[in-house]
Each structure stands twice: as C-alpha cells, then as structure tokens.
Design a protein around this motif. Structure first.
Motif, PDB file in Angstrom:
ATOM      1  N   ALA A   1      17.281   4.826  -0.565  1.00  0.00           N
ATOM      2  CA  ALA A   1      18.155   5.998  -0.656  1.00  0.00           C
ATOM      3  C   ALA A   1      19.436   5.765   0.136  1.00  0.00           C
ATOM      4  O   ALA A   1      19.416   5.196   1.221  1.00  0.00           O
ATOM      5  CB  ALA A   1      17.423   7.224  -0.122  1.00  0.00           C
ATOM      6  N   GLU A   2      20.554   6.215  -0.447  1.00  0.00           N
ATOM      7  CA  GLU A   2      21.832   5.951   0.202  1.00  0.00           C
ATOM      8  C   GLU A   2      22.305   7.111   1.060  1.00  0.00           C
ATOM      9  O   GLU A   2      23.385   7.071   1.631  1.00  0.00           O
ATOM     10  CB  GLU A   2      22.884   5.578  -0.860  1.00  0.00           C
ATOM     11  CG  GLU A   2      22.555   4.211  -1.454  1.00  0.00           C
ATOM     12  CD  GLU A   2      23.489   3.774  -2.540  1.00  0.00           C
ATOM     13  OE1 GLU A   2      24.421   4.534  -2.863  1.00  0.00           O
ATOM     14  OE2 GLU A   2      23.271   2.664  -3.072  1.00  0.00           O
ATOM     15  N   ASP A   3      21.553   8.171   1.119  1.00  0.00           N
ATOM     16  CA  ASP A   3      21.883   9.213   2.080  1.00  0.00           C
ATOM     17  C   ASP A   3      20.599   9.702   2.755  1.00  0.00           C
ATOM     18  O   ASP A   3      19.491   9.561   2.218  1.00  0.00           O
ATOM     19  CB  ASP A   3      22.653  10.366   1.427  1.00  0.00           C
ATOM     20  CG  ASP A   3      21.799  11.105   0.446  1.00  0.00           C
ATOM     21  OD1 ASP A   3      21.177  12.095   0.836  1.00  0.00           O
ATOM     22  OD2 ASP A   3      21.719  10.663  -0.727  1.00  0.00           O
ATOM     23  N   GLN A   4      20.817  10.252   3.923  1.00  0.00           N
ATOM     24  CA  GLN A   4      19.688  10.569   4.784  1.00  0.00           C
ATOM     25  C   GLN A   4      18.790  11.654   4.187  1.00  0.00           C
ATOM     26  O   GLN A   4      17.568  11.595   4.294  1.00  0.00           O
ATOM     27  CB  GLN A   4      20.246  11.020   6.126  1.00  0.00           C
ATOM     28  CG  GLN A   4      19.198  11.234   7.173  1.00  0.00           C
ATOM     29  CD  GLN A   4      19.838  11.606   8.484  1.00  0.00           C
ATOM     30  OE1 GLN A   4      20.774  10.954   8.928  1.00  0.00           O
ATOM     31  NE2 GLN A   4      19.360  12.659   9.101  1.00  0.00           N
ATOM     32  N   SER A   5      19.408  12.645   3.534  1.00  0.00           N
ATOM     33  CA  SER A   5      18.557  13.746   3.081  1.00  0.00           C
ATOM     34  C   SER A   5      17.670  13.316   1.911  1.00  0.00           C
ATOM     35  O   SER A   5      16.515  13.720   1.818  1.00  0.00           O
ATOM     36  CB  SER A   5      19.398  14.987   2.783  1.00  0.00           C
ATOM     37  OG  SER A   5      19.836  15.005   1.484  1.00  0.00           O
ATOM     38  N   THR A   6      18.198  12.442   1.028  1.00  0.00           N
ATOM     39  CA  THR A   6      17.346  11.907  -0.039  1.00  0.00           C
ATOM     40  C   THR A   6      16.196  11.106   0.567  1.00  0.00           C
ATOM     41  O   THR A   6      15.036  11.230   0.145  1.00  0.00           O
ATOM     42  CB  THR A   6      18.168  10.990  -0.976  1.00  0.00           C
ATOM     43  OG1 THR A   6      19.317  11.703  -1.407  1.00  0.00           O
ATOM     44  CG2 THR A   6      17.352  10.544  -2.172  1.00  0.00           C
ATOM     45  N   ALA A   7      16.528  10.290   1.555  1.00  0.00           N
ATOM     46  CA  ALA A   7      15.495   9.470   2.191  1.00  0.00           C
ATOM     47  C   ALA A   7      14.430  10.354   2.836  1.00  0.00           C
ATOM     48  O   ALA A   7      13.233  10.095   2.695  1.00  0.00           O
ATOM     49  CB  ALA A   7      16.126   8.547   3.236  1.00  0.00           C
ATOM     50  N   LEU A   8      14.876  11.412   3.508  1.00  0.00           N
ATOM     51  CA  LEU A   8      13.924  12.318   4.162  1.00  0.00           C
ATOM     52  C   LEU A   8      13.027  13.006   3.146  1.00  0.00           C
ATOM     53  O   LEU A   8      11.817  13.130   3.345  1.00  0.00           O
ATOM     54  CB  LEU A   8      14.677  13.376   4.970  1.00  0.00           C
ATOM     55  CG  LEU A   8      15.028  12.997   6.408  1.00  0.00           C
ATOM     56  CD1 LEU A   8      15.975  14.016   6.991  1.00  0.00           C
ATOM     57  CD2 LEU A   8      13.772  12.877   7.262  1.00  0.00           C
TER      58      LEU A   8
ATOM     59  N   ALA B   1       0.798  -1.211   0.000  1.00  0.00           N
ATOM     60  CA  ALA B   1       0.000   0.000   0.000  1.00  0.00           C
ATOM     61  C   ALA B   1       0.842   1.278   0.000  1.00  0.00           C
ATOM     62  O   ALA B   1       0.775   2.063  -0.934  1.00  0.00           O
ATOM     63  CB  ALA B   1      -0.938  -0.013   1.188  1.00  0.00           C
ATOM     64  N   ASN B   2       1.653   1.452   1.017  1.00  0.00           N
ATOM     65  CA  ASN B   2       2.359   2.734   1.059  1.00  0.00           C
ATOM     66  C   ASN B   2       3.796   2.585   1.532  1.00  0.00           C
ATOM     67  O   ASN B   2       4.321   3.430   2.224  1.00  0.00           O
ATOM     68  CB  ASN B   2       1.603   3.730   1.955  1.00  0.00           C
ATOM     69  CG  ASN B   2       1.300   3.120   3.310  1.00  0.00           C
ATOM     70  OD1 ASN B   2       1.600   1.947   3.538  1.00  0.00           O
ATOM     71  ND2 ASN B   2       0.743   3.888   4.217  1.00  0.00           N
ATOM     72  N   TRP B   3       4.419   1.485   1.185  1.00  0.00           N
ATOM     73  CA  TRP B   3       5.800   1.293   1.598  1.00  0.00           C
ATOM     74  C   TRP B   3       6.696   2.177   0.736  1.00  0.00           C
ATOM     75  O   TRP B   3       6.729   2.015  -0.484  1.00  0.00           O
ATOM     76  CB  TRP B   3       6.198  -0.181   1.455  1.00  0.00           C
ATOM     77  CG  TRP B   3       7.437  -0.514   2.191  1.00  0.00           C
ATOM     78  CD1 TRP B   3       7.585  -0.587   3.538  1.00  0.00           C
ATOM     79  CD2 TRP B   3       8.718  -0.821   1.621  1.00  0.00           C
ATOM     80  NE1 TRP B   3       8.884  -0.931   3.837  1.00  0.00           N
ATOM     81  CE2 TRP B   3       9.593  -1.072   2.707  1.00  0.00           C
ATOM     82  CE3 TRP B   3       9.212  -0.912   0.318  1.00  0.00           C
ATOM     83  CZ2 TRP B   3      10.930  -1.401   2.516  1.00  0.00           C
ATOM     84  CZ3 TRP B   3      10.526  -1.232   0.127  1.00  0.00           C
ATOM     85  CH2 TRP B   3      11.382  -1.480   1.218  1.00  0.00           C
ATOM     86  N   PRO B   4       7.395   3.129   1.338  1.00  0.00           N
ATOM     87  CA  PRO B   4       8.152   4.118   0.559  1.00  0.00           C
ATOM     88  C   PRO B   4       9.486   3.562   0.071  1.00  0.00           C
ATOM     89  O   PRO B   4      10.528   3.798   0.660  1.00  0.00           O
ATOM     90  CB  PRO B   4       8.341   5.261   1.554  1.00  0.00           C
ATOM     91  CG  PRO B   4       8.327   4.590   2.897  1.00  0.00           C
ATOM     92  CD  PRO B   4       7.481   3.355   2.778  1.00  0.00           C
ATOM     93  N   GLU B   5       9.403   2.817  -1.015  1.00  0.00           N
ATOM     94  CA  GLU B   5      10.568   2.109  -1.536  1.00  0.00           C
ATOM     95  C   GLU B   5      11.769   3.018  -1.790  1.00  0.00           C
ATOM     96  O   GLU B   5      12.900   2.710  -1.413  1.00  0.00           O
ATOM     97  CB  GLU B   5      10.165   1.408  -2.833  1.00  0.00           C
ATOM     98  CG  GLU B   5      11.333   0.796  -3.541  1.00  0.00           C
ATOM     99  CD  GLU B   5      11.010  -0.591  -4.055  1.00  0.00           C
ATOM    100  OE1 GLU B   5       9.831  -0.978  -4.056  1.00  0.00           O
ATOM    101  OE2 GLU B   5      11.957  -1.263  -4.441  1.00  0.00           O
ATOM    102  N   ALA B   6      11.514   4.152  -2.435  1.00  0.00           N
ATOM    103  CA  ALA B   6      12.624   5.041  -2.787  1.00  0.00           C
ATOM    104  C   ALA B   6      13.340   5.532  -1.532  1.00  0.00           C
ATOM    105  O   ALA B   6      14.570   5.599  -1.491  1.00  0.00           O
ATOM    106  CB  ALA B   6      12.108   6.213  -3.605  1.00  0.00           C
TER     107      ALA B   6
END
Lengths: 103, 157
Positions: B44-51, B35-40
């Motif tokens: 992400a290999e760095d924290q700010s991209t993940a955030l 449903a809403n698993w945030p794959e990207a």
C-alpha cells in the motif's frame, strides 16, 4: 551462510532479547549503479521468536527494515538456561534459525 | 510445481499489481506465499490503506501511552534506529510506518500473551518524515508520531 546472533537476558521476570541477522534486505526499488538493471527484492518477510515451545513474537517485515536487521523485544517469563529460538523466512523462500540460552 | 509458482510470483512482484491480479484470479493463494504475510498492506502506498489492510481500521487515537524513540536527525536514512513501547495491557500488535516512504508500512510485530509491548529495530527512511507507531489494543488503535529529519535518504540507489 550467515547466522543469527542472539542475546537474551532475564531480569525481574522479564526477558529482553536482542538479535542481529545477516541479510541484504533489498527492497526491489534500487537499481544497479553500472547496468541500471533493477536489483530484485530480497528481504526477510517473517521472523518468529520462540521461548521454549511458545511463540513469543512474530515480526512481519517489508524491505523497509535496514540491511542486517537488528531486532529487540521483551516478554514476561524466562529463566536463565531457557532456550530462545529465532527463525526468519525471506521472500525468496530462504530461511535460517538461531538459538541461544537466556542468561 | 510449487517452485514454478514461486518464480511466477517473483516476476510478478516486480510489476506492481501483477501479484494482486494472480491472487484475485485464484492462481496463487496468499498461503502459497507465506502463512500470513500481509502483502497488500506492505504494498500500500499510503498509511491508511495499509492500516485498513493490516488491522482492519485506520482510526487511530493519538496517545501518549505510545512512546517512540528515534533520532531527531538521521544522517543516514538507510539505518534509523526506532524503539516503540506501548504502556498498555493486552497489546496485540505494534506496527511501524515511515510516512515519507513509497510504501509506508515498514514492519508489524504480533504480540503473544507473554509479550511486553516493546520492539526495537532499525528502519530505512527515504526522506524527512514522521515515524508513526500504531499499537493495536483490545480497545482500538493507539498511535504516536515522531518527526525524523533525514539528511541522506535510504531507499533509492
């Protein structure tokens, strides 16, 4: 298969839930020590916790959560005897549900 | 048919990016995965991209309202107990990062209106690094970091 152990206790209007799930939580990064083949990713992606019919928390996980995951959370409300239901779904489509009553 | 898609996905997820390409090409909608698993965000290999992927912003205000409980020294990086508490009203989510991991986002906990902003779990840490907790509030992201010394990493084989 495995089961989900749940303990829920209400105190001063706040319910604390502690749960323990059985899962390998493979990241997909590890290699088999003998063959060198990568071990496929196999981890819980989503955990949903319900108090009666209300979802009180949804956890989204990566393989970075430790094997046989432990999860504790709290919510406002809950009386002794109320049902708590925890369901997980992993990246291979398996799922499991456990229930317990608040004590 | 659904099962065939899932197989494709599993193979794809072993090779970085393949899934992203499939999603981009419309072959797989994210909904087909979960449903809403945030794959990207999780990849992400760095924290700010993940955030940015997860919460739409990487602007974090350091706050002592975010409390992290974690050991100073973890002998086993495969099992590091972490408890995060946010002394704020209306917290929408709590996210936990291990800054030294290949993919730093470990977990994100979505709160409901009844939730108390408190979560406790155990995480894997590849090496000595900060554990970062981010609490999403109506007024923005509040964060805190706690260094944890890891003597045996928990992500390799």
């Amino acid at each position: 298969m495995s089961d989900i152990k749940i303990r829920a206790k209400s105190s001063n209007g706040v319910t604390t839930v502690k749960s323990l799930m059985s899962h390998v939580m493979e990241t997909g990064l590890r290699k088999d020590k003998e063959t060198g083949d990568p071990i496929p990713a196999h981890f819980i992606q989503e955990v949903t916790a319900k108090w009666k019919d209300d979802v009180v928390m949804t956890a989204l996980w990566s393989g970075g959560v430790s094997k046989n995951p432990y999860l504790s959370f709290k919510f406002n409300g809950g009386e002794p005897g109320d049902p708590i239901e925890i369901t997980w779904v992993d990246n291979q489509g398996n799922s499991e549900t456990g229930t317990a009553e608040i004590s | 048919m659904i099962d065939a898609k899932r197989r494709t996905l599993l193979k794809g997820s072993l090779g970085a990016g393949a899934v992203g390409v499939a999603v981009g090409a419309g072959l797989l909608t994210p909904r087909a995965v979960l449903a809403n698993w945030p794959e990207a965000a999780f990849k992400a290999e760095d924290q700010s991209t993940a955030l940015n992927d997860l919460l739409g912003s990487d602007t974090i205000e350091d706050s002592d309202k975010v409390k992290i409980k974690a050991p100073d020294i973890a002998e086993n990086g495969a099992v590091v107990p972490v408890t995060v508490e946010g002394e704020v009203d209306g917290a929408k989510s709590i996210s936990i990062f291990a800054a030294g991991n290949n993919t730093p986002l470990i977990a994100s906990f979505e709160m409901s209106e009844n939730s108390v902003p408190f979560v406790s779990t155990r995480i894997k840490m590849a090496k000595t690094a900060d554990v970062v907790a981010v609490v999403q509030t109506p007024d923005g992201l509040l964060g805190a970091a706690k260094p944890v010394k890891v003597t045996i990493g928990g992500c390799g084989g």
